[in-house]
Design an enzyme around this catalytic site. Structure first.
Site, short mmCIF file in Angstrom:
data_model
loop_
_atom_site.label_atom_id
_atom_site.label_comp_id
_atom_site.label_asym_id
_atom_site.label_seq_id
_atom_site.Cartn_x
_atom_site.Cartn_y
_atom_site.Cartn_z
N ASP A 1 0.82 -1.21 0.00
CA ASP A 1 0.00 0.00 0.00
C ASP A 1 0.86 1.26 0.00
O ASP A 1 1.89 1.33 0.67
CB ASP A 1 -0.87 -0.03 1.27
CG ASP A 1 -1.84 1.15 1.34
OD1 ASP A 1 -2.63 1.32 0.39
OD2 ASP A 1 -1.80 1.91 2.33
N GLU B 1 0.94 -0.30 -5.18
CA GLU B 1 -0.19 0.62 -5.19
C GLU B 1 0.39 2.01 -5.16
O GLU B 1 0.73 2.55 -4.11
CB GLU B 1 -1.12 0.37 -4.00
CG GLU B 1 -2.48 1.03 -4.17
CD GLU B 1 -2.65 2.31 -3.37
OE1 GLU B 1 -3.62 3.04 -3.62
OE2 GLU B 1 -1.82 2.61 -2.49
#
Ligand code: OTU
Length: 649
Positions: A283, A325
């Site tokens: 992330d 991401e």
């Protein structure tokens, strides 16, 4: 590469090293030898100035070995198999779905019973959104982790997860889980110790006694959540110190200039690799390195951290791959595969946020000028790397194409972006869309968009007024977008609920903890009675589901849809059409031309535009999705409204 300094250092480390029990260390040592030059150089570059450098490097190697000792035989076997078949994730057979286990099935135990639904659709890669332990309230949908090694009780137990993993492995399904590498919850054990004044743990974060450094940082840092969490620092009352919190004020940014943080994260990544997770979604990777005077995004060191993480993972669990991401500018996203390389050396997969935003531009404008321009500008990716192509996800839509591309497409960047936000929030007169502005920044005028796919595509408005032709157009838009993520090249990632046209849900407004974050409008709790309508002929659910299911089934048969840098854009004179050619040497359907019409009327194009590229030489074309034979009339090809054809000759 062999190099004396790193080799002798490795020898020193290994001399003091007690090999954990278990056989088959040969593969570990081979991989360590092969990766150690890179590991050492990167570690040296990042942490070489520290007095304890060698000790830290020793600790890192120890973590790699300890985790290797824990790696189950069937996962080691999978590592070997994937090393042999190293392009395994680039095949067209993979189709993904992203879901919250609570919203999708209630919890992990029930998820097992819902696997048949996923399989019915043809999906064989599941990204379960963050499921680690997090605070009851301030948790950013799981992205504020309190314990990286524990399953949140609301999702179930580690045992439930292990059973789910076993069931998925039996059905040949891949599992993707998140590792929230950039920050922790302010209730994580490290943060709690930091709050108690423990210097060792304060050094895990960016904590400052006064505003001097925070002010210097903030001068150049854009705000990620300008409405709900303005600024990038939060005053911690326990210590009186300012903590860096780029996202929400309860998400404390980890300090990767401290090697202890990096080593902890390697251990966490390998912990999940050893649970049998196939793909780890890392992330917010663009934010991993902070530097005063910079935007603190996409810094070179953030890439070095990722390279180091990849090299470490390759030693212990080479079968496991990473998704980056990084929702950043098109030219920056591609760098998360790794620059100046042939094989991905950071993350093998990256979210194709550019393509996603461009698709939404084409839907709003009904034109493909910017889409074509933007795709043309996409730099060629590395050989062993692939995109994750998606239409919607749990986050907002950022209009992340470059100003340059907007200008070249003939628009003014400021007014064009404003038009798109107006269009998707339904403020634009002809728009049926029902989205919401997210992350509105009053200082810069920037805004992003929240909303469920079906609501953004106009289905919610059309159903409310029972306007049949508007319902038709909205459904065709949903299929068109899915058609393109299936055929573009990369792994398509469907968002849960979208295959049955799930609409916005505003129940989040009743929840004090969610009401300030309208991304919750498109994070549904599925109603399985509504889901069952996919089996009732004529319903919206059935019509959408069956078409998406068909797209998936056909995609898997088209060998040209494997992602091997085998796409050529075809520029057409018609501004409503978007076309590209996919090709491979051999296999079934080795040459396919995709032509998409974003307009609400049929659009034609001279066949000559394709013939001059050596395509469409025969008299009859086959549309692979419908199986229909198409005989072009008078040298023109006509594409129906809001439709994409997969044409093979
Ligand atoms: C990611 O998001 C997650 O997907 C979000 O759900 C989290 O809120 C966030 O991290 C914090 O953990 O970091 O690189 O515009 O696109 O915050 C991009 C909002 C991210 C997201 C952005 C994103």
């Amino acid at each position: 590469m062999y190099e004396q300094i790193s080799h002798s250092l490795l020898n020193d480390i290994l001399t003091q090293f007690k090999q954990p029990k278990g056989e088959d260390w040969q593969h570990f040592y081979t991989r360590l030898g092969a990766n150690f030059y890179a590991i050492h150089s990167l570690f040296q570059h990042l942490y070489g100035q520290r007095a304890d450098f060698k000790e830290q490097l020793g600790k890192l190697v120890n973590v790699l070995a300890q985790q290797y000792a824990q790696r189950a035989p069937h996962l080691r076997a999978k590592d070997l198999e994937r090393e042999k078949n190293h392009d395994w994730f680039m095949q067209q057979k993979w189709v993904g779905m992203a879901l919250y286990c609570q919203g999708f099935a209630g919890n992990l135990a029930n998820m097992r019973d819902r696997l048949p639904y996923i399989q019915e659709l043809g999906v064989n890669l599941v990204h379960i959104m963050p499921l680690c332990d997090c605070p009851e309230l301030q948790n950013d949908g799981g992205y504020a982790v309190r314990d990286f090694r524990k399953v949140d009780a609301r999702n179930g137990t580690m045992e439930d997860l292990e059973q789910l993993i076993a069931a998925m492995q039996q059905s040949d399904m891949l599992l993707t889980l998140d590792v929230v590498v950039n920050h922790t919850s302010d209730e994580h054990e490290w943060a709690l110790k930091a709050k108690q004044g423990d210097q060792q743990y304060q050094d895990y974060y960016y904590m400052y006694p006064d505003r001097t450094l925070p002010d210097m940082f903030e001068a150049a840092m854009p705000e990620v959540f300008p409405e709900q969490a303005p600024g990038s620092f939060t005053l911690n009352p326990d210590t009186g110190k300012w903590v860096m919190t780029v996202f929400n004020h309860y998400q404390w940014d980890l300090n990767y200039s401290n090697p202890a943080v990096f080593i902890e994260m390697v251990d966490i990544v390998l912990f999940w690799a050893n649970k049998g997770v196939d793909i780890l979604r890392l992330d917010a990777v663009a934010f991993l390195w902070k530097k005063i005077g910079s935007s603190c995004q996409n810094e070179r060191e953030a890439h070095l951290i990722l390279q180091l993480l990849k090299d470490c993972c390759q030693v212990t669990a080479p079968g496991v791959i990473f998704i980056a991401e990084a929702i950043v500018a098109p030219t920056e996203i591609i760098k998360y595969f790794g620059e100046d390389a042939i094989n991905a050396k950071e993350c093998e997969i990256a979210y194709n946020a550019t393509f996603m935003a461009l698709l939404w531009d084409a839907v709003a404008t009904k034109q493909t000028v910017l889409l074509t321009k933007g795709v043309e500008d996409l730099p060629e990716k590395l050989d062993r790397a692939t995109w994750l192509n998606y239409v919607r996800c749990h986050d907002d839509i950022g209009l992340g194409f470059s100003d340059k591309a907007i200008i070249e497409a003939g628009f003014d960047p400021v007014s064009h972006r404003r038009f798109l936000v107006d269009y998707y929030t339904g403020r634009y007169p002809e728009s049926n869309a029902r989205g919401f502005a997210f992350g509105v920044n009053k200082k810069t005028g920037d805004a992003r968009i929240s909303g469920a796919l079906a609501s953004l595509a106009g289905l919610e408005t059309a159903l409310a007024t029972q306007d049949q032709s508007a319902i038709e157009n909205a459904m065709m838009t949903i299929i068109l977008l899915h058609n393109l993520i299936m055929s573009f090249g990369g792994i398509p990632l469907i968002y849960y609920g979208d295959a049955v046209g799930t609409l916005n849900n505003d129940s989040y407004l009743q929840d004090e903890n969610k009401m300030h974050d309208n991304r919750w409008v498109h994070r549904p709790t599925l109603d399985w009675e509504v889901m069952a309508l996919r089996n009732e002929p004529g319903t919206v659910q059935q019509r959408l589901f069956s078409q998406i299911k068909q797209l998936i089934a056909i995609r898997k048969e088209i060998s040209a849809f494997a992602d091997l840098n085998n796409r050529e854009l075809i520029t057409l004179e018609n501004p409503h059409l978007f076309a590209f050619h996919r090709f491979v040497q051999t296999g079934m359907h080795s040459k396919v031309v995709v032509v998409a019409n974003f307009d609400t009327s049929p659009q034609s194009v001279p066949l000559q535009s394709f013939r001059q590229k050596g395509l469409f030489k025969g008299a009859v074309l086959t549309e692979l999705y419908s199986g229909q034979q198409i005989i072009p009339e008078s040298d023109f090809l006509t594409i129906p409204k809001l439709t994409a054809y997969w044409l093979s000759t």
